[in-house]
Design a protein around this motif. Structure first.
Motif, PDB file in Angstrom:
ATOM      1  N   VAL A 122      49.640  15.436  20.470  1.00  0.00           N
ATOM      2  CA  VAL A 122      48.884  15.905  21.630  1.00  0.00           C
ATOM      3  C   VAL A 122      47.407  15.701  21.300  1.00  0.00           C
ATOM      4  O   VAL A 122      46.921  16.162  20.273  1.00  0.00           O
ATOM      5  CB  VAL A 122      49.159  17.387  21.936  1.00  0.00           C
ATOM      6  CG1 VAL A 122      48.236  17.874  23.048  1.00  0.00           C
ATOM      7  CG2 VAL A 122      50.618  17.580  22.333  1.00  0.00           C
ATOM      8  N   ASN A 136      35.611  24.151  23.292  1.00  0.00           N
ATOM      9  CA  ASN A 136      36.801  24.888  22.836  1.00  0.00           C
ATOM     10  C   ASN A 136      37.920  24.012  22.277  1.00  0.00           C
ATOM     11  O   ASN A 136      39.072  24.435  22.247  1.00  0.00           O
ATOM     12  CB  ASN A 136      37.336  25.753  23.976  1.00  0.00           C
ATOM     13  CG  ASN A 136      38.050  24.944  25.058  1.00  0.00           C
ATOM     14  OD1 ASN A 136      38.031  23.724  25.041  1.00  0.00           O
ATOM     15  ND2 ASN A 136      38.680  25.630  25.984  1.00  0.00           N
ATOM     16  N   SER A 185      40.171  25.537  19.405  1.00  0.00           N
ATOM     17  CA  SER A 185      40.969  26.701  19.765  1.00  0.00           C
ATOM     18  C   SER A 185      42.075  26.309  20.739  1.00  0.00           C
ATOM     19  O   SER A 185      43.194  26.831  20.659  1.00  0.00           O
ATOM     20  CB  SER A 185      40.099  27.831  20.330  1.00  0.00           C
ATOM     21  OG  SER A 185      39.083  27.347  21.140  1.00  0.00           O
ATOM     22  N   MET A 186      41.769  25.374  21.622  1.00  0.00           N
ATOM     23  CA  MET A 186      42.806  24.911  22.536  1.00  0.00           C
ATOM     24  C   MET A 186      43.945  24.230  21.758  1.00  0.00           C
ATOM     25  O   MET A 186      45.131  24.462  22.037  1.00  0.00           O
ATOM     26  CB  MET A 186      42.150  23.983  23.547  1.00  0.00           C
ATOM     27  CG  MET A 186      43.085  23.310  24.484  1.00  0.00           C
ATOM     28  SD  MET A 186      43.323  21.655  23.852  1.00  0.00           S
ATOM     29  CE  MET A 186      44.676  21.129  24.856  1.00  0.00           C
ATOM     30  N   THR A 196      44.744  24.950  18.787  1.00  0.00           N
ATOM     31  CA  THR A 196      45.437  26.035  18.090  1.00  0.00           C
ATOM     32  C   THR A 196      46.652  26.488  18.898  1.00  0.00           C
ATOM     33  O   THR A 196      47.758  26.643  18.366  1.00  0.00           O
ATOM     34  CB  THR A 196      44.481  27.230  17.885  1.00  0.00           C
ATOM     35  OG1 THR A 196      43.402  26.831  17.047  1.00  0.00           O
ATOM     36  CG2 THR A 196      45.197  28.414  17.272  1.00  0.00           C
ATOM     37  N   GLY A 197      46.413  26.694  20.196  1.00  0.00           N
ATOM     38  CA  GLY A 197      47.513  27.142  21.052  1.00  0.00           C
ATOM     39  C   GLY A 197      48.615  26.113  21.167  1.00  0.00           C
ATOM     40  O   GLY A 197      49.802  26.440  21.116  1.00  0.00           O
ATOM     41  N   ILE A 198      48.215  24.854  21.300  1.00  0.00           N
ATOM     42  CA  ILE A 198      49.188  23.755  21.394  1.00  0.00           C
ATOM     43  C   ILE A 198      50.076  23.715  20.151  1.00  0.00           C
ATOM     44  O   ILE A 198      51.307  23.737  20.218  1.00  0.00           O
ATOM     45  CB  ILE A 198      48.442  22.409  21.508  1.00  0.00           C
ATOM     46  CG1 ILE A 198      47.739  22.303  22.844  1.00  0.00           C
ATOM     47  CG2 ILE A 198      49.386  21.229  21.281  1.00  0.00           C
ATOM     48  CD1 ILE A 198      48.642  21.980  23.978  1.00  0.00           C
ATOM     49  N   ARG A 208      50.509  25.839  17.673  1.00  0.00           N
ATOM     50  CA  ARG A 208      51.307  27.028  17.335  1.00  0.00           C
ATOM     51  C   ARG A 208      52.509  27.172  18.262  1.00  0.00           C
ATOM     52  O   ARG A 208      53.591  27.582  17.829  1.00  0.00           O
ATOM     53  CB  ARG A 208      50.429  28.275  17.426  1.00  0.00           C
ATOM     54  CG  ARG A 208      49.484  28.390  16.258  1.00  0.00           C
ATOM     55  CD  ARG A 208      49.504  29.801  15.749  1.00  0.00           C
ATOM     56  NE  ARG A 208      48.282  30.143  15.069  1.00  0.00           N
ATOM     57  CZ  ARG A 208      47.976  31.380  14.738  1.00  0.00           C
ATOM     58  NH1 ARG A 208      48.771  32.380  15.071  1.00  0.00           N
ATOM     59  NH2 ARG A 208      46.870  31.631  14.097  1.00  0.00           N
ATOM     60  N   GLN A 209      52.312  26.871  19.541  1.00  0.00           N
ATOM     61  CA  GLN A 209      53.434  27.043  20.458  1.00  0.00           C
ATOM     62  C   GLN A 209      54.531  26.020  20.163  1.00  0.00           C
ATOM     63  O   GLN A 209      55.720  26.353  20.142  1.00  0.00           O
ATOM     64  CB  GLN A 209      52.968  26.926  21.913  1.00  0.00           C
ATOM     65  CG  GLN A 209      54.090  26.930  22.941  1.00  0.00           C
ATOM     66  CD  GLN A 209      54.893  28.230  22.946  1.00  0.00           C
ATOM     67  OE1 GLN A 209      54.461  29.231  22.374  1.00  0.00           O
ATOM     68  NE2 GLN A 209      56.063  28.205  23.555  1.00  0.00           N
ATOM     69  N   HIS A 210      54.148  24.768  19.918  1.00  0.00           N
ATOM     70  CA  HIS A 210      55.168  23.776  19.594  1.00  0.00           C
ATOM     71  C   HIS A 210      55.884  24.152  18.300  1.00  0.00           C
ATOM     72  O   HIS A 210      57.093  24.004  18.181  1.00  0.00           O
ATOM     73  CB  HIS A 210      54.550  22.385  19.499  1.00  0.00           C
ATOM     74  CG  HIS A 210      54.292  21.750  20.842  1.00  0.00           C
ATOM     75  ND1 HIS A 210      55.284  21.569  21.765  1.00  0.00           N
ATOM     76  CD2 HIS A 210      53.160  21.265  21.413  1.00  0.00           C
ATOM     77  CE1 HIS A 210      54.787  20.999  22.855  1.00  0.00           C
ATOM     78  NE2 HIS A 210      53.493  20.815  22.669  1.00  0.00           N
ATOM     79  N   SER A 219      34.366  27.252  17.826  1.00  0.00           N
ATOM     80  CA  SER A 219      35.825  27.150  17.845  1.00  0.00           C
ATOM     81  C   SER A 219      36.319  26.304  16.673  1.00  0.00           C
ATOM     82  O   SER A 219      37.365  26.586  16.099  1.00  0.00           O
ATOM     83  CB  SER A 219      36.326  26.587  19.170  1.00  0.00           C
ATOM     84  OG  SER A 219      36.065  25.213  19.289  1.00  0.00           O
ATOM     85  N   GLY A 277      36.159  28.622  13.666  1.00  0.00           N
ATOM     86  CA  GLY A 277      37.205  29.640  13.721  1.00  0.00           C
ATOM     87  C   GLY A 277      38.571  29.078  13.373  1.00  0.00           C
ATOM     88  O   GLY A 277      39.322  29.661  12.594  1.00  0.00           O
ATOM     89  N   ARG A 288      40.894  29.947  10.082  1.00  0.00           N
ATOM     90  CA  ARG A 288      42.265  30.448  10.206  1.00  0.00           C
ATOM     91  C   ARG A 288      43.280  29.483   9.604  1.00  0.00           C
ATOM     92  O   ARG A 288      44.455  29.810   9.516  1.00  0.00           O
ATOM     93  CB  ARG A 288      42.625  30.683  11.686  1.00  0.00           C
ATOM     94  CG  ARG A 288      41.838  31.769  12.368  1.00  0.00           C
ATOM     95  CD  ARG A 288      42.444  32.112  13.733  1.00  0.00           C
ATOM     96  NE  ARG A 288      42.545  30.963  14.609  1.00  0.00           N
ATOM     97  CZ  ARG A 288      41.588  30.550  15.441  1.00  0.00           C
ATOM     98  NH1 ARG A 288      40.437  31.194  15.500  1.00  0.00           N
ATOM     99  NH2 ARG A 288      41.752  29.495  16.199  1.00  0.00           N
TER     100      ARG A 288
END
Lengths: 460, 431
Positions: free
Chosen positions: A179, A212, A215-216, A218-220, A222-224, A249, A252, A256
């Protein structure tokens, strides 16, 4: 360039033993005389290594174009074939070939040339040192040449911009299970996310906010991962979206340890909006917002060193790279991709901007190379286990002025400004030398890699 | 254990991992679990029951304990969700953008300055049609420096395109968060939802509440339906959010299509909010007015218009006034966006004068935001109705029954005298 087979030669591996010539003569000539071999090893006294004279199976073969009898032609299999029935022995082809790839054979009574032994070249089989390889033409250039190109042809970049090169090769290596996030900047400007419904790449791609990206992703990622899928979360961001307004971002996500591969394409400014200053713009440079006038002479501050800032985040991997040193870039991309499976990987690419930096569009790679050879941009690599290592020798750089004089954005520099830049470049190089001298956690001292480590390595 | 739960095999599923088909069967009522908690903990329980895949949080007063509760629930294994402790609200919502585009049901909470800092991704969220649920623990705006309640935050962003629901009680906070996922993920809506609860009043006020049964909530919510329209998934590559617009070509029409679709989604939400509240009442026995609550409007001459937790004290004041023989009622707005025009007009048509109490200001109008909303609705009423602006409860100030008695008295004056253009500042004389 189609993926037709060719015989590649690596001078570093050749010791001039002549086994290839004997094998060819044995297979192809009437008497087995090496003088009749269709491959010739010759010593280049000036360069100090062996070279090869052999048919290159050229894409647009000169021998064929000069042949008045149409006896030579490039076949679908990639081999330039010779037709005995048509040849009139005029020998014009031998003058046409600049590689010594076709020659008159007294034994045969006509010209002879390499035909790759119908897919099993005997010279390659005889070479015990691996100096000769039977590979596709694409593979000759890099080992990812056969991988799918994941960008469409004809992206709308500026003439001579090397960002398209970065985008194509990065995605080609990273592959379709990706992605991609391309925050506002030159890269979406080229059409990666598309204009009015048209899409520029073959992986799912998103146009995050300038601020961002990390951070965006990050969501991709982690969810996958939560759903049991290993998907590469890749950013191709400019220096503004990475180091200025996007830095929070980025910082951050790095802190993490998010499993992201973040590539910063640093063209030292906000180039797609008209070449304004960024935090990566170097001292003295003209930009649209650091103009030249009676009381201002370009940017008044040095650039922030974004890759070093990222290194101190404790990233899994941080490296700088340049499109003038593609093998080094490939190797670092590989390492970064691997590291992104474990944590945050950051790759900083120095990317000269033809329009914003004011140099001819044909000079991009020359500018990129000179930046590195003058230590203006230093190539290095940081791994958590090993610390920082220099990717090439920086002890004997070209004068910084060799670089400055290439670029219109530095045309106005006065001697004091040049001195400032020279001092800053020297200081940065010294800082990196000392960081490279600090040792790994195992206590091993890290040595600099010799610059020839970037040579094409066909073993890989 | 009821049949629905057994059929779906819920008990065998670890929390948060189950794929639960929604059914229309009304589940057998179980004995509710009773909690004594404040609004922030209730909100966190609402999150637990909704089983999001990803929660991103950053603390800000008075939301902080909500972030803490969520983090603790994740740490304790009560909530099986990815927890992202981002470095700020801007990233919090950005993380959820990515997660939702990858298929996650998501949650976060913010307020005040945090919401202001979040604004860039915030105003992108509804345009991406991401069904993110976010609590706003309403807080007043700075400057002057202030960490207390007020609704200036939510009122300031009411034109951005989120669905905005305002709760009166702690129980309603919990219930509304769960309902919000149904509203957000409805295919005719596909919009993010803000569940507002007042800072300090609700966030810190401890009361007794009922915790719905997890299995029943699972059945109510069904499987997350998030990224069917826009996905970042290598199995179905697409460019999400391409550059659109400009003066020529297909751009302008395409852009209008997005805007119009968003407006339609908002209007659809009015119907869905009502349906979801109806189903909630049927399944869980607690009935809330989904759009506009009419309180004692029968034969009322005048009414107060309130929003959020202030309605509690206002209702007490209305009851007291009714006891004195005053014909006064109350209109509470639960749904501010989309604005429930028909329901509001129906309520307003029952009275001859209204006084609107705001916990925020509308600077250019010299009144309150809800006052402006009410004025706009009045345009559609049968008769011209005077509408007074009253502003109170700013920066955590108390809005007591005494304040509302004054509000009722000021509104009653409209029945016989012209409506003042100046707002009434309810806390101006407080000491």
């Amino acid at each position: 360039m189609s993926a037709t087979p060719t015989i590649a030669f690596d001078p570093a591996r050749c010791d001039g033993c002549g086994d290839c010539m004997r094998a060819c003569a044995s297979a192809k000539s009437t008497h087995g005389n090496t003088a009749q071999s269709r491959i010739r090893i010759v010593h280049d006294d000036e360069a100090g290594h062996w070279g090869v004279a052999q048919c290159r199976q050229c894409g647009d073969p000169r021998c064929a174009s000069v042949c008045p009898a149409a006896a030579l032609a490039k076949g679908d299999d990639g081999v330039v074939a010779w037709d005995a029935g048509r040849c009139v022995n005029c020998l014009i082809c031998t003058a046409g070939c600049t590689f010594g790839g076709i020659a008159f054979s007294a034994d045969e009574g006509h010209v002879v040339k390499c035909d790759q032994c119908a897919g099993a070249p005997q010279c390659v089989a005889a070479c015990t040192r691996g100096a000769l390889r039977y590979v596709t033409a694409a593979k000759l250039y890099n080992r990812w040449g056969e991988l799918e190109d994941l960008f469409v042809p004809g992206l709308g970049g500026c003439q001579g911009c090397n960002t398209e090169l970065i985008m194509r090769h990065t995605l080609r290596r990273v592959g379709p299970n990706t992605v991609l996030a391309t925050p506002p900047g030159c890269i979406p400007g080229m059409g990666s996310v598309g204009y009015n419904g048209m899409l520029g790449c073959k992986v799912p791609v998103f146009h995050p906010l300038l601020t961002n990206t990390a951070s965006m992703l990050t969501g991709i990622r982690r969810q996958h991962k939560r759903k049991g899928r290993n998907v590469t979360a890749l950013a191709l961001a400019g220096d503004g979206g990475a180091g200025d307004v996007g830095f929070q971002s980025l910082s951050g996500a790095a802190e993490r340890g998010e499993q992201i591969l973040f590539v910063c394409v640093d063209n030292e400014g906000y180039m797609n909006t008209g070449a304004q200053r960024s935090g990566s713009t170097t001292y003295g440079a003209w930009t649209a917002t650091t103009p030249i006038g009676d009381s201002a002479r370009g940017k008044a501050q040095d650039a922030k060193n974004l890759p070093l800032l990222m290194m101190w985040h404790g990233c899994e991997y941080v490296a700088t790279a340049s499109t003038a040193f593609m093998e080094d870039f490939y190797a670092k991309l590989e390492a970064a991709l691997d590291a992104s499976e474990r944590g945050f990987a950051y790759l900083h690419l120095y990317s000269p901007c033809t329009s914003g930096w004011r140099f001819p569009s044909a000079s991009n790679i020359e500018v990129a190379r000179t930046a590195v050879e003058t230590n203006f941009a230093v190539l290095w690599e940081y791994r958590r286990e090993q610390g920082l290592t220099l990717s090439r020798d920086i002890d004997d750089p070209l004068p910084v002025t060799d670089y400055l004089k290439l670029l219109g954005k530095f045309r106005h520099l006065d001697p004091a400004q040049i001195a400032h830049i020279e001092q800053h470049v020297a200081e940065q190089a010294q800082v990196l030398r000392e960081l490279a001298g600090m040792r790994s956690r195992e206590g091993k001292r890290i040595v600099c890699h010799p610059s020839d480590s970037m040579a094409v390595d066909l073993d890989q | 254990m009821n049949e629905v739960v057994e059929k779906t095999g819920l008990l065998a599923e670890p929390a948060g991992k189950g794929v639960v088909p929604r059914t229309d069967a009304v589940t057998a009522k179980k004995e509710p679990r009773i909690l004594v908690c404040d609004g922030n903990e209730a909100a966190a329980w609402g999150v637990v029951l909704s089983r999001p895949d990803m929660v991103a949080v950053y603390p800000i007063t008075p939301q902080s304990s909500l972030a803490e509760y969520v983090a603790q629930f994740v740490a304790d294994g009560v909530l099986d969700a990815e927890l992202v402790e981002a470095e700020g609200e801007h990233s919090v919502l950005s993380v959820l953008h990515g997660a939702a585009l990858a298929g996650a049901r998501t949650y976060t909470a913010s307020c005040g300055q945090g919401l202001a800092f979040m604004f860039e991704p915030y105003f992108r969220t509804p345009n991406l049609r991401l069904p993110i649920v976010m609590s706003i623990v309403n807080r007043d705006g700075i400057t002057p420096q202030c960490v207390w309640g007020g609704q200036q935050d939510a009122m300031t962003v009411r034109e951005v395109g989120w669905v905005q629901l305002f709760c009166e009680t702690v129980q309603e906070v919990l219930d509304t968060i769960v309902m919000a996922y149904r509203i957000a993920e409805d295919r005719s809506v596909m919009l993010p939802v803000n569940v507002n609860h007042d800072g300090n009043y609700l966030s810190n006020g401890i009361v007794r509440i009922e915790l719905p049964d997890q299995a029943e909530v699972n059945d109510f919510l069904g499987t997350p339906d998030v990224n069917w329209h826009a996905a970042l998934d290598p199995d179905r590559p697409m460019g999400v959010d391409p550059l659109t617009g400009g003066a020529t070509g297909p751009g302008p029409a395409l852009f209008v299509g997005y805007r119009r679709g968003h407006c339609e989604g908002m209007q659809n939400a009015l119907r869905v909010i009502v349906e979801v509240h109806e189903e909630w009442a049927r399944r869980f026995g607690r009935r809330y007015a989904p759009l506009v609550e009419e309180y004692r409007l029968d034969e009322a001459d005048h009414a107060l218009v309130t929003i959020g937790s202030m309605a509690g004290a206002a209702k007490d004041a209305v009851d007291a006034a009714r006891d004195r023989g005053e014909r006064v009622g109350l209109i509470r707005i639960k749904t501010l966006r989309p604005f429930p025009l028909d329901a509001m007009v129906a309520a307003l048509d029952k009275v001859r004068a209204v006084g609107v109490v705001d916990r925020a200001v509308s600077y250019g109008w010299n009144s309150g935001p809800v006052h402006q909303e009410t004025l706009a609705a009045l345009q559609h009423c049968r008769h011209r109705i005077p509408c007074l602006s009253l502003i109170g409860g700013l920066a955590g100030a108390d809005l007591t029954q005494t304040h509302f008695e004054r509000a009722i008295a000021e509104t009653a004056k409209l029945l016989d005298a012209p409506c003042p253009r100046e707002p009434v500042w309810l806390n101006a004389e407080d000491r």
